[in-house]
Design an enzyme around this catalytic site. Structure first.
Site, PDB file in Angstrom:
ATOM      1  N   LYS A 128       0.751  -1.068   0.197  1.00  0.00           N
ATOM      2  CA  LYS A 128      -0.151   0.037  -0.035  1.00  0.00           C
ATOM      3  C   LYS A 128       0.883   1.313  -0.177  1.00  0.00           C
ATOM      4  O   LYS A 128       0.594   2.254  -0.765  1.00  0.00           O
ATOM      5  CB  LYS A 128      -0.860  -0.123   1.187  1.00  0.00           C
ATOM      6  CG  LYS A 128      -2.241   0.128   1.019  1.00  0.00           C
ATOM      7  CD  LYS A 128      -3.141   0.015   2.354  1.00  0.00           C
ATOM      8  CE  LYS A 128      -2.358  -0.485   3.605  1.00  0.00           C
ATOM      9  NZ  LYS A 128      -2.081   0.254   4.553  1.00  0.00           N
ATOM     10  N   ARG A 140      -9.070   3.026   9.792  1.00  0.00           N
ATOM     11  CA  ARG A 140      -8.657   1.507  10.072  1.00  0.00           C
ATOM     12  C   ARG A 140      -9.624   0.621  10.903  1.00  0.00           C
ATOM     13  O   ARG A 140      -9.340  -0.377  10.808  1.00  0.00           O
ATOM     14  CB  ARG A 140      -7.264   1.480  10.984  1.00  0.00           C
ATOM     15  CG  ARG A 140      -6.119   0.860   9.971  1.00  0.00           C
ATOM     16  CD  ARG A 140      -4.777   0.859  11.037  1.00  0.00           C
ATOM     17  NE  ARG A 140      -3.891   0.472  10.697  1.00  0.00           N
ATOM     18  CZ  ARG A 140      -2.593   0.829  10.123  1.00  0.00           C
ATOM     19  NH1 ARG A 140      -2.852   2.234   9.672  1.00  0.00           N
ATOM     20  NH2 ARG A 140      -1.638   0.345   9.986  1.00  0.00           N
ATOM     21  N   ARG A 154      11.417  -5.925   3.901  1.00  0.00           N
ATOM     22  CA  ARG A 154      11.215  -4.670   3.740  1.00  0.00           C
ATOM     23  C   ARG A 154      12.433  -3.784   4.651  1.00  0.00           C
ATOM     24  O   ARG A 154      12.462  -4.035   5.900  1.00  0.00           O
ATOM     25  CB  ARG A 154       9.891  -4.370   4.121  1.00  0.00           C
ATOM     26  CG  ARG A 154       9.742  -2.717   4.080  1.00  0.00           C
ATOM     27  CD  ARG A 154       8.070  -2.249   3.877  1.00  0.00           C
ATOM     28  NE  ARG A 154       7.399  -2.713   5.135  1.00  0.00           N
ATOM     29  CZ  ARG A 154       5.906  -2.349   4.961  1.00  0.00           C
ATOM     30  NH1 ARG A 154       5.371  -2.257   3.820  1.00  0.00           N
ATOM     31  NH2 ARG A 154       5.425  -2.901   6.055  1.00  0.00           N
ATOM     32  N   ARG A 198      11.705  -1.611  10.021  1.00  0.00           N
ATOM     33  CA  ARG A 198      10.888  -0.831  10.800  1.00  0.00           C
ATOM     34  C   ARG A 198      10.560  -1.607  12.241  1.00  0.00           C
ATOM     35  O   ARG A 198      10.529  -3.006  12.241  1.00  0.00           O
ATOM     36  CB  ARG A 198       9.339  -0.714  10.249  1.00  0.00           C
ATOM     37  CG  ARG A 198       9.256   0.567   9.422  1.00  0.00           C
ATOM     38  CD  ARG A 198       8.062   0.811   8.384  1.00  0.00           C
ATOM     39  NE  ARG A 198       6.853   0.245   9.274  1.00  0.00           N
ATOM     40  CZ  ARG A 198       5.527   0.436   8.402  1.00  0.00           C
ATOM     41  NH1 ARG A 198       5.441   1.092   7.162  1.00  0.00           N
ATOM     42  NH2 ARG A 198       4.748  -0.010   8.997  1.00  0.00           N
ATOM     43  N   ARG A 231      -0.268  -6.878  14.165  1.00  0.00           N
ATOM     44  CA  ARG A 231      -0.695  -6.187  13.275  1.00  0.00           C
ATOM     45  C   ARG A 231      -1.762  -6.927  12.237  1.00  0.00           C
ATOM     46  O   ARG A 231      -2.885  -6.209  11.732  1.00  0.00           O
ATOM     47  CB  ARG A 231       0.328  -5.495  12.295  1.00  0.00           C
ATOM     48  CG  ARG A 231       1.142  -4.444  13.024  1.00  0.00           C
ATOM     49  CD  ARG A 231       2.303  -3.909  12.173  1.00  0.00           C
ATOM     50  NE  ARG A 231       2.074  -3.343  11.004  1.00  0.00           N
ATOM     51  CZ  ARG A 231       3.033  -3.599  10.023  1.00  0.00           C
ATOM     52  NH1 ARG A 231       4.045  -3.940  10.301  1.00  0.00           N
ATOM     53  NH2 ARG A 231       2.708  -2.789   8.950  1.00  0.00           N
TER      54      ARG A 231
HETATM   55  P1  AMP Z   1       1.142   2.048   9.119  1.00  0.00           P
HETATM   56  O1  AMP Z   1       2.486   2.887   8.851  1.00  0.00           O
HETATM   57  O2  AMP Z   1      -0.165   2.726   8.539  1.00  0.00           O
HETATM   58  O3  AMP Z   1       1.377   0.748   8.943  1.00  0.00           O
HETATM   59  O4  AMP Z   1       0.997   2.236  10.688  1.00  0.00           O
HETATM   60  C1  AMP Z   1       2.125   2.023  11.571  1.00  0.00           C
HETATM   61  C2  AMP Z   1       1.258   1.884  13.101  1.00  0.00           C
HETATM   62  O5  AMP Z   1       0.671   3.280  13.382  1.00  0.00           O
HETATM   63  C3  AMP Z   1       0.039   0.883  13.089  1.00  0.00           C
HETATM   64  O6  AMP Z   1       0.468  -0.249  13.182  1.00  0.00           O
HETATM   65  C4  AMP Z   1      -0.643   1.363  14.276  1.00  0.00           C
HETATM   66  O7  AMP Z   1       0.021   1.101  15.629  1.00  0.00           O
HETATM   67  C5  AMP Z   1      -0.460   2.696  14.171  1.00  0.00           C
HETATM   68  N1  AMP Z   1      -1.841   3.532  13.235  1.00  0.00           N
HETATM   69  C6  AMP Z   1      -1.596   4.139  12.236  1.00  0.00           C
HETATM   70  N2  AMP Z   1      -2.740   4.544  11.568  1.00  0.00           N
HETATM   71  C7  AMP Z   1      -3.514   4.231  12.589  1.00  0.00           C
HETATM   72  C8  AMP Z   1      -4.926   4.076  12.478  1.00  0.00           C
HETATM   73  N3  AMP Z   1      -5.776   4.856  11.519  1.00  0.00           N
HETATM   74  N4  AMP Z   1      -5.809   3.480  13.644  1.00  0.00           N
HETATM   75  C9  AMP Z   1      -5.074   2.852  14.509  1.00  0.00           C
HETATM   76  N5  AMP Z   1      -3.805   2.856  14.603  1.00  0.00           N
HETATM   77  C10 AMP Z   1      -2.694   3.415  13.599  1.00  0.00           C
END
Ligand code: AMP
Length: 248
Positions: free
Chosen positions: A42, A121, A160, A193, A204
């Protein structure tokens, strides 16, 4: 390659403004949401789509990653607790996420359009976004839902690597940097990461299946969902996405 849009207003929130005005889209601005399991690619599609469709890449994960670099005294208790959730791979509570997005209405009505990545989410977040957009008189153009078999997702995540400075994304097998461990774009160190470690990935994935997958039905019912097969190279997936979105 076009320089990445200035996302100061999104990353900092509050009164912060982007120093560079948004790029002018060729037609109507795009208002997009990207859905998909962690590791489906994504983020890479978000980069390509936002660059080529001229819409701003708004990632809630990037807000948290940016907050990590703030001085601890500038981190609110909600942000500190959010960073703990993120490290474990857990979702940050809806109230925190919605507060952060709610403080950034300017980004939702930006004339350049937007591409939301990692938000919403949960169904509660999707409902709140619907309300926010109604208030700003903005309608979504489409919701792209990227799909990939689980074993391929695991392979993508474990390999990654992300640049610790400019956040460019690489992969130890499918998108190697020219010099191992060093970013091609800025020379920064490539790292895994924290939330790409196997124990966090498991958490996740569970959070995705329980909380985010129901959004497929949510957006299907609203006639906005476009499901895209996420197999192949980033360019192939991008072309597939554009073809499926023709006429939007
Ligand atoms: P991402 O980069 O979108 O994978 O986000 C990394 C982490 O940030 C996720 O695993 C969550 O812990 C937190 N996070 C990001 N966006 C959200 C969201 N919309 N709702 C809840 N947690 C979020």
């Amino acid at each position: 390659m076009m320089p990445k849009q200035d996302r100061t207003a999104w990353l900092k929130g509050g009164d912060a403004r982007c120093a560079v005005p948004p790029r002018k889209p060729l037609g109507k601005p795009w208002h997009l949401v990207l859905l998909g399991a962690p590791g489906v690619g994504k983020g890479t599609q978000a980069e390509l789509l936002s660059e080529r469709l001229a819409c701003c890449h708004l990632s809630t994960g990037d807000i948290f990653r940016a907050a990590k670099c703030f001085d601890e005294k500038d981190q609110t208790p909600a942000i500190q607790s959010a960073l703990g959730c993120m490290k474990r791979g857990d979702l940050v509570p809806d109230t925190t996420v919605l507060q952060l997005v709610g403080e950034r209405p300017r980004c939702l009505r930006c004339s350049g359009g937007f591409l939301l990545d990692g938000f919403p989410r949960t169904v509660a977040q999707a409902g709140a976004l619907e309300e926010l957009l109604k208030r700003e008189e903005v309608g979504l153009t489409a919701v792209f839902n990227y799909e990939l078999p689980l074993e391929k997702i695991v392979a993508r995540i474990s390999g990654r690597r992300v640049c610790s400075k400019c956040k460019a994304v690489f992969h130890v097998e499918t998108k190697r940097s020219q010099v191992e461990g060093i970013c091609d774009q800025c020379g920064g160190a490539l790292v895994q990461r924290e939330d790409d470690r196997p124990e966090a990935v498991e958490v996740r994935m569970k959070a995705y299946l329980e909380n985010t997958r129901p959004l497929i039905e949510f957006y299907q019912k609203r006639g906005l969902l476009i499901t895209v097969d996420a197999e192949g190279s980033p360019e192939e997936i991008y072309k597939r996405t554009r073809l499926l979105a023709l006429g939007r």
